[in-house]
Design an enzyme around this catalytic site. Structure first.
Site, short mmCIF file in Angstrom:
data_model
loop_
_atom_site.label_atom_id
_atom_site.label_comp_id
_atom_site.label_asym_id
_atom_site.label_seq_id
_atom_site.Cartn_x
_atom_site.Cartn_y
_atom_site.Cartn_z
N TYR A 32 0.84 -1.19 -0.07
CA TYR A 32 -0.11 -0.01 -0.27
C TYR A 32 0.99 1.29 0.02
O TYR A 32 1.42 1.77 1.08
CB TYR A 32 -1.07 -0.05 1.17
CG TYR A 32 -1.73 -1.17 1.44
CD1 TYR A 32 -2.01 -1.98 0.23
CD2 TYR A 32 -2.26 -1.53 2.82
CE1 TYR A 32 -3.23 -3.09 0.38
CE2 TYR A 32 -3.15 -2.59 2.56
CZ TYR A 32 -3.60 -3.39 1.49
OH TYR A 32 -4.38 -4.49 1.95
N HIS A 68 0.39 -12.22 1.71
CA HIS A 68 -0.37 -11.17 0.37
C HIS A 68 -0.47 -11.61 -0.79
O HIS A 68 0.47 -11.73 -1.41
CB HIS A 68 0.20 -10.01 0.59
CG HIS A 68 -0.74 -8.71 0.38
ND1 HIS A 68 -0.29 -7.35 0.31
CD2 HIS A 68 -2.08 -8.75 -0.07
CE1 HIS A 68 -1.24 -6.39 -0.09
NE2 HIS A 68 -2.41 -7.37 -0.30
#
Length: 327
Positions: free
Chosen positions: A57, A142
């Site tokens: 992010y 992830h």
């Protein structure tokens, strides 16, 4: 706000609503430090104590902002999760470009997939440095969609070791699909999984595999993408609504409108029902919503507090808009 312990790791308690910090990494557009700090302050005042971030992010920006916002708060009062699998490698030659993966930040690092033991350890060490926190409570793999073999054989054992040493509190995987998450639940020693977009008011594919498997194995499920990346985020979806981060097809926009019709007849909005629906399954321990600023946090808290009548769910099932076994 109510918090639920992870069944297999009861010392890790997640509030029913979690703060998703992708926007802290300038997802789609820039967010100021002041905007994000105000969002965390408002969330904290509203009882949120679970904050989710990732190196992906904003090429580390989200982790830095989360750390700065939480560092002065009592450490035992909140839970932070981050993710491993993408190492951030310096790329100074690209610093004049913008990140090509949707975050409004300089492309001064590049992401490198790595689910090896060394990659996991390096990623977590870097996350701790960026956040400035003494520990991370939950670590997810992830998006290991294309890396099952290495993730299952190397990354999970590395995380198990860290968990058993007390370095992290719980481990799991986060993905935008339910099938491979089900394999992690059934075949590895994970405590929690984050499922984005596959168990929502619009679609309930995870009911066929992930959710029953998680119940059997005592694995907690965190639901993300509750609005299907935008399609369910407004009372009435606009013609340019997004689904799975792309333009939503007309048939899904029409379905969302038909769901909204039934919601309206029962005195609730589409987003209110979307939040309430996912919380109803016993395997779901928390719902993470992406939040950018004070207004979004306030709106989300209000939606989560709405009184959604139980009669809504059978009405949606009768209209063919909800899976027969849902809610």
């Amino acid at each position: 706000m109510r918090a639920r312990p992870l069944p297999r790791r009861p010392s890790v308690r997640l509030t029913a609503l979690g703060f998703g910090a992708a926007q802290a990494g300038n997802l789609y557009r820039a967010t100021t430090d002041e905007e994000f700090a105000a969002a965390v302050d408002t969330a904290w005042a509203g009882g949120l104590r679970y904050f989710d971030t990732a190196p992906h992010y904003g090429l580390g920006l989200s982790e830095r902002r989360i750390g700065a916002a939480l560092r002065t708060r009592p450490r035992d009062e909140y839970v932070v999760s981050t993710k491993v699998g993408r190492l951030l490698v310096p790329s100074p030659q690209d610093a004049q470009r913008r990140d090509p993966e949707g975050f409004d930040v300089p492309a001064d690092h590049r992401r490198v997939w790595d689910f090896s033991r060394d990659g996991v350890l390096r990623s977590l060490e870097s996350s701790l440095a960026r956040t400035g926190l003494d520990r991370v409570d939950v670590v997810y793999l992830h998006d290991p969609d294309d890396h099952w073999e290495q993730a299952a054989a190397e990354a999970v054992p590395a995380l198990v070791e860290l968990r058993d040493q007390g370095v992290v509190g719980a481990i799991g995987a986060g993905m935008n699909q339910s099938h491979l998450l089900t394999r992690f639940v059934e075949e590895t020693d994970v405590d929690v999984v984050m499922c984005a977009g596959r168990y929502t008011l619009l679609e309930q594919g995870a009911l066929a595999d992930l959710l029953p498997a998680a119940e059997r194995r005592g694995v907690g499920v965190v639901v993300a993408g509750v609005y299907n990346s935008g399609l369910l985020s407004q009372d009435r979806p606009p013609a340019d609504a997004t689904y799975n981060y792309q333009q939503a097809p007309p048939e899904l926009i029409d379905r969302a409108h038909r769901i909204a019709d039934v919601c309206q007849a029962h005195g609730v909005t589409l987003p209110q029902a979307a939040l309430a629906f996912v919380r109803s399954h016993p395997a779901v321990v928390s719902t993470v919503v992406g939040l950018r600023n004070r207004a979004q946090v306030t709106q989300t808290l209000t939606r989560a507090d709405a009184d959604v009548p139980a009669a809504l769910w059978p009405a949606l099932r009768a209209a063919g808009l909800l899976a027969p076994v849902a809610a």
